[in-house]
Write an enzyme that holds these catalytic residues in place. Structure first.
Site: not given
Ligand code: SIN
Length: 271
Positions: A96, A98, A248, A263
């Site tokens: 995906h 974000d 990612h 994050r």
């Molecule tokens: C995310 O999808 O923003 C998190 C990715 C992760 O935890 O590696």
């Protein structure tokens, strides 16, 4: 400052910078250029307080509130993503980009590793410029005319993808936004496709059933190993990726171990 490319297409490690002391304007320009060139960059062994992390992120633009989770104490834009020893579900374990369901999806996501398992919990990244470039001229021309409906509610499997982080706005899981299928990066001018398997419901004006054959073809392209880079985390690694031209996937292969990430998302333009 040293830039170490990680694959022929995407990913670079930046060495020789201590983010805690702040970046000079020249260092910032170099980091930003490496970010645009490599799409996902990372820095090892950074000892950052929440304030220093927040200040670093602010150099890149306005920080954005995450729709489904509150920030940590005193830092509304730093969201904690935790998978505990007893949980089996993890956040982001699908290909995906974000928050594609927002009118203004984030241009950058940063993740700072606070605690990671000894093995597992890597994140995979895919280069959407390369995936777009390989499409035939005919398909590019077809996609160029299409918009897609992106929704927070689309999940290919029967799971709550936000369970690992959700602390607010559960009622907003039908939030949606229409974006072009082919987007042009506002800084590099390069094209990539902007549909993903957890948020893209279908093409505007078509049913999901009508859209899925072509969407599934595009989703398959994202998973091609030639376009990917795999980041192995260590504590105090800080990574930042460009949501405009990458996707990612957080690997969920570390049951019984704890992973804690901080994050931050930085606001972007209309795709
Ligand atoms: C995310 O999808 O923003 C998190 C990715 C992760 O935890 O590696």
């Amino acid at each position: 400052m040293e830039i170490i490319p990680q694959s022929s297409t995407i990913g670079a490690e930046i060495r020789g910078l201590d983010i805690s002391v702040g970046l000079s304007d020249q260092q910032f320009e170099q980091v930003n250029q490496a970010f645009l060139d490599y799409q996902i960059i990372f820095f090892r062994d950074q000892q950052l307080s929440p304030q220093q992390y927040n200040d670093f992120a602010l150099r890149f633009g306005q920080l954005k509130d995450y729709l489904f989770a509150d920030g940590i104490d005193g830092f509304p834009f730093i969201t904690e993503i935790v998978k505990t020893e007893t949980e089996t579900q993890s956040f982001g374990s699908f290909w995906h980009s974000d928050s594609a369901y927002m009118e203004l999806p984030p241009k950058i996501t940063m993740l700072y590793a606070r605690q990671v398992p000894a093995q597992g919990g890597d994140t995979l990244f895919a280069d959407m410029y390369a995936a777009y470039d390989e499409l035939s001229p005919g398909l590019k021309a077809t996609l160029e005319r299409l918009n897609a409906v992106n929704s927070a509610s689309v999940v290919p499997r029967d799971e709550d993808i936000y369970a690992a982080v959700k602390s607010k706005n559960s009622d907003k899981s039908d939030q949606s936004a229409v974006h072009p299928v082919i987007r042009t990066h506002d800084e590099t001018g390069k094209k990539s496709f902007y549909v993903n398997s957890i948020h893209t419901l279908g093409f505007e004006g078509m049913t999901r059933e009508e859209s899925l054959p072509l969407l599934n073809y595009l989703f398959e392209q994202v998973t091609r190993p030639e376009y990917s880079f795999r980041l192995r985390w260590a504590e105090n690694t800080l990574a930042m990726w460009d949501n405009r031209c990458t996707q990612h996937y957080a690997l969920n292969d570390y049951h019984g171990h704890r992973r804690v990430m901080h994050r931050i998302i930085v606001e972007g333009e209309h795709p």
